[in-house]
Design a protein around this motif. Structure first.
Motif, PDB file in Angstrom:
ATOM      1  N   HIS A  54      -6.392   4.284   5.881  1.00  0.00           N
ATOM      2  CA  HIS A  54      -5.778   4.384   4.552  1.00  0.00           C
ATOM      3  C   HIS A  54      -5.550   3.031   3.852  1.00  0.00           C
ATOM      4  CE1 HIS A  54      -3.408   5.935   1.264  1.00  0.00           C
ATOM      5  NE2 HIS A  54      -2.410   5.137   1.600  1.00  0.00           N
ATOM      6  N   GLN A  96      -6.461   9.791  -4.039  1.00  0.00           N
ATOM      7  CA  GLN A  96      -6.027  11.191  -3.848  1.00  0.00           C
ATOM      8  C   GLN A  96      -7.184  12.145  -4.094  1.00  0.00           C
ATOM      9  OE1 GLN A  96      -2.750  12.058  -6.376  1.00  0.00           O
ATOM     10  NE2 GLN A  96      -1.233  11.183  -4.997  1.00  0.00           N
ATOM     11  N   GLU A 115      -4.533   4.864  -6.999  1.00  0.00           N
ATOM     12  CA  GLU A 115      -3.856   5.925  -6.228  1.00  0.00           C
ATOM     13  C   GLU A 115      -4.459   7.288  -6.562  1.00  0.00           C
ATOM     14  OE1 GLU A 115       0.413   5.770  -6.593  1.00  0.00           O
ATOM     15  OE2 GLU A 115       0.440   3.635  -6.102  1.00  0.00           O
ATOM     16  N   GLU A 116      -4.711   7.502  -7.857  1.00  0.00           N
ATOM     17  CA  GLU A 116      -5.270   8.786  -8.291  1.00  0.00           C
ATOM     18  C   GLU A 116      -6.681   8.991  -7.727  1.00  0.00           C
ATOM     19  OE1 GLU A 116      -4.538   9.285 -12.469  1.00  0.00           O
ATOM     20  OE2 GLU A 116      -5.879  11.030 -12.481  1.00  0.00           O
ATOM     21  N   ARG A 135      -3.302  -0.165 -10.281  1.00  0.00           N
ATOM     22  CA  ARG A 135      -2.718   0.502  -9.123  1.00  0.00           C
ATOM     23  C   ARG A 135      -2.650   2.028  -9.272  1.00  0.00           C
ATOM     24  NH1 ARG A 135       0.189  -1.462  -4.813  1.00  0.00           N
ATOM     25  NH2 ARG A 135       1.565   0.133  -3.988  1.00  0.00           N
ATOM     26  N   GLU A 136      -2.133   2.471 -10.411  1.00  0.00           N
ATOM     27  CA  GLU A 136      -1.965   3.928 -10.603  1.00  0.00           C
ATOM     28  C   GLU A 136      -3.298   4.644 -10.552  1.00  0.00           C
ATOM     29  OE1 GLU A 136       0.218   4.994 -14.067  1.00  0.00           O
ATOM     30  OE2 GLU A 136       1.968   3.846 -13.419  1.00  0.00           O
ATOM     31  N   VAL A 149       0.851  -1.195   0.000  1.00  0.00           N
ATOM     32  CA  VAL A 149       0.000   0.000   0.000  1.00  0.00           C
ATOM     33  C   VAL A 149       0.885   1.243   0.000  1.00  0.00           C
ATOM     34  CG1 VAL A 149      -1.666   1.313   1.368  1.00  0.00           C
ATOM     35  CG2 VAL A 149      -1.884  -1.138   1.186  1.00  0.00           C
ATOM     36  N   PRO A 150       0.647   2.213  -0.880  1.00  0.00           N
ATOM     37  CA  PRO A 150       1.445   3.446  -0.838  1.00  0.00           C
ATOM     38  C   PRO A 150       1.146   4.208   0.445  1.00  0.00           C
ATOM     39  CG  PRO A 150      -0.389   3.688  -2.357  1.00  0.00           C
ATOM     40  CD  PRO A 150      -0.405   2.268  -1.899  1.00  0.00           C
ATOM     41  N   PHE A 185      -7.333   2.092   0.390  1.00  0.00           N
ATOM     42  CA  PHE A 185      -6.591   1.799  -0.834  1.00  0.00           C
ATOM     43  C   PHE A 185      -7.055   0.466  -1.434  1.00  0.00           C
ATOM     44  CE2 PHE A 185      -2.971   0.012  -3.165  1.00  0.00           C
ATOM     45  CZ  PHE A 185      -2.865   0.996  -4.142  1.00  0.00           C
ATOM     46  N   SER A 210       0.191   6.982   3.200  1.00  0.00           N
ATOM     47  CA  SER A 210      -0.927   7.933   3.245  1.00  0.00           C
ATOM     48  C   SER A 210      -0.417   9.324   2.881  1.00  0.00           C
ATOM     49  CB  SER A 210      -1.495   7.932   4.657  1.00  0.00           C
ATOM     50  OG  SER A 210      -2.393   8.979   4.806  1.00  0.00           O
TER      51      SER A 210
END
Lengths: 144, 176
Positions: free
Chosen positions: B14, B37, B33-34, B29-30, A28-29, B18, A31
């Motif tokens: 988080h 965000q 993430e976007e 994945r990308e 997981v990236p 995710f 936070s």
């Protein structure tokens, strides 16, 4: 627990999903920090503003184009020709398809017949008419 | 709940958020993430406000789901309007992406493969219940559907998934 239809039971399904979750959550990236969110927001705002500027410029160009076309378009109320321009008379006018009428022998239809070709006729007067009624009087008696 | 409280709670959530974003984006994945965000930005800018009618997790998951749908729609429009004439866009499918398959173990790969045959709604309900450990009621709130509908999707999805796993071989047969 095994389900009636031979597949895995609910607990096994749950376990499968949990295993997948553990694997996925290993990567997981982090936070995003509030600072990085502010940066993202700023970048997006910049991009949005640039897009808005382009859209505005595009709209202005389109408006100018439309205005030019509308201004240059001829007014239909002024469509009649001015008196200075010579107009061909209807008697002189020839249709562009006139050549189709050029059939053989057409000249004969428009030409005056030549009278020399006809047998000559003597003028017809009242005296002549009388003679033709009593031929015995006029002609010498034939020997009987 | 104060803004700071929401922020700390979101930070704690988080990883789970995710995971949900990943599923909403077909394991790309990308894109996930976007989407995440954008969802955070919506919360911090005040575009999405937590009213307290449900739990923060349920509410935020619904925000993520909506954001993913918006992004999908926006990308589709962009492709239709612009990229068609300039560059060929990458093929987008609703199936899990290659990253997921590459990093997953054998059983997880089998599970992802079996899930491909389910409808998106069934996949979502199963994910929320089994992966995120929500109740069916909470899942219904996230998906903005009625409880009965969510329950039907859950039961049908579970049945289909069992059949697929039994038919395809999950590696679980040996354990029984």
């Amino acid at each position: 627990m095994i389900a009636e239809n031979g597949g895995p039971g609910e607990e096994e399904l749950r376990e499968l999903f949990q295993a997948l979750r553990r694997e996925e959550q290993r990567s997981v990236p982090g936070s995003p920090a509030p600072g990085s969110l502010a940066l993202i927001r700023e970048r997006r705002t910049r991009v949005r503003r640039r897009l808005q500027a382009w859209a505005l410029a595009g709209c202005a160009c389109a408006a100018m184009l439309i205005a030019t076309v509308l201004i240059r378009r001829p007014d239909p109320s002024n469509a009649h020709p001015s008196p200075d321009v010579p107009v061909a008379s209807i008697t002189q006018w020839r249709p562009p398809t006139e050549f189709l009428l050029e059939t053989p022998g057409r000249a004969m239809l428009y030409a005056t017949p030549v009278l020399e070709m006809l047998p000559s006729l003597e003028p017809v007067g009242p005296h002549r008419r009388q003679q033709s009624r009593n031929p015995a009087q006029t002609e010498p008696s034939s020997p009987r | 709940m104060t803004a700071a409280g929401v922020a700390s709670e979101l930070e704690r959530m988080h990883p789970a958020s995710f995971g949900w974003a990943l599923w909403c984006c077909g394991h790309r994945r990308e894109e996930a993430e976007e989407v995440l965000q954008s969802a955070y930005l919506k919360v911090f800018e005040g575009t999405a406000r937590f009213g307290g009618e449900s739990s923060l997790r349920t509410w935020f998951f619904a925000v993520i789901r909506r954001t993913a749908a918006e992004q999908r729609r926006r990308r589709w429009v962009r492709e239709q309007l612009l990229e068609r004439w300039f560059v060929a866009p990458p093929e987008i499918s609703a199936e899990p992406g290659p990253e997921a398959a590459a990093s997953a173990s054998e059983s997880s790969r089998t599970l992802l493969e079996a899930l491909k045959g389910l409808s998106p709604r069934q996949r979502e309900v199963l994910h929320l219940v089994f992966y995120q450990e929500m109740t069916i009621e909470e899942a219904a709130r996230v998906l903005e559907i009625r409880l009965g509908t969510a329950r039907t999707h859950f039961e049908r999805g579970k049945r289909q998934l069992r059949q697929r796993l039994a038919g395809g071989g999950t590696g679980l047969e040996g354990q029984r």
